[in-house]
Design an enzyme around this catalytic site. Structure first.
Site, PDB file in Angstrom:
ATOM      1  CG  HIS A 167      33.684  34.737  41.317  1.00  0.00           C
ATOM      2  ND1 HIS A 167      33.761  35.554  40.211  1.00  0.00           N
ATOM      3  CD2 HIS A 167      34.761  35.034  42.093  1.00  0.00           C
ATOM      4  CE1 HIS A 167      34.835  36.329  40.321  1.00  0.00           C
ATOM      5  NE2 HIS A 167      35.455  36.037  41.452  1.00  0.00           N
ATOM      6  CB  SER A 169      38.770  35.758  40.858  1.00  0.00           C
ATOM      7  OG  SER A 169      39.724  36.809  40.725  1.00  0.00           O
TER       8      SER A 169
END
Length: 204
Positions: A167, A169
């Site tokens: 992930h 971000s």
């Protein structure tokens, strides 16, 4: 504006290394690093022994670049939100750190290990009147490293077949938000201790 992407995509990253591991200072996304392991003994040494199950290890390139130049930064999205409404400069301070830690060694008795990893890269507008962080990317990851060590042709070996989830971000909301989630597989090939090729497709 940069928003969370939903576009389906697949990408193949090929990494060629000669006589060792090379370090790349390319874009913050899609960066990868592989360690040259050419014998089963070395591969077993790479997999964590029980006494080092939670030992931190370097993962992707860890570096400091005091002068990082971007020829055409995307200034539009930062308009009127920087300290004192400063213009984004082409030159900034860039640094990255990355580490991994083995969680489980020799999965089900095989030459495999489960790793947790974390990488972070920051772009610091250090040369403005009021320095600020333009962008910081946070990237947690979980993957299984599987040693194969099987010859395929002309002195080439399939050294590793790895699978993982990752992930990334920037931790910001609104128009500045950018994040993605991926699953990937990685095949690592070596040739006569001189060359290493990593092929890493991911989805989405």
């Amino acid at each position: 504006a940069m928003r969370k992407t939903k576009k389906l995509s697949a990408c193949f990253a090929i990494l060629l290394l000669a006589y060792g591991v090379t370090t790349s200072f390319s874009a913050p996304l899609n960066q990868t690093i592989a360690h040259k392991i050419t014998t089963k003994k070395k591969a077993q040494q790479t997999l964590p022994p029980k006494s080092q199950t939670y030992l931190l290890q370097l993962y992707k390139p860890t570096y400091i670049l005091p002068f990082y130049y971007t020829s055409n930064p995307f200034r539009t999205i930062y308009q009127n939100i920087t300290p004192e409404h400063q213009k984004v400069k082409n030159t900034e301070f860039n640094f990255q750190f990355s580490f991994k830690v083995p969680l489980i060694h020799h999965l089900m008795g095989y030459d495999s290990a489960l790793y947790a990893a974390y990488s972070q890269i920051s772009f610091w507008q250090a040369y403005t009147n009021s320095p600020y962080f333009r962008e910081t990317n946070y990237e947690p990851e979980l993957f299984v490293a599987n040693y194969i060590g099987k010859p395929i042709f002309d002195h080439w070996l399939v050294e590793y077949l790895n699978v993982g989830i990752v992930h990334q971000s920037n931790g910001r909301g609104g128009d500045l938000e950018r994040s993605w989630n991926r699953v990937y597989a990685e095949a690592i090939f070596v040739n006569n201790d001189h060359w290493l090729i990593s092929i890493k497709p991911w989805y989405p």
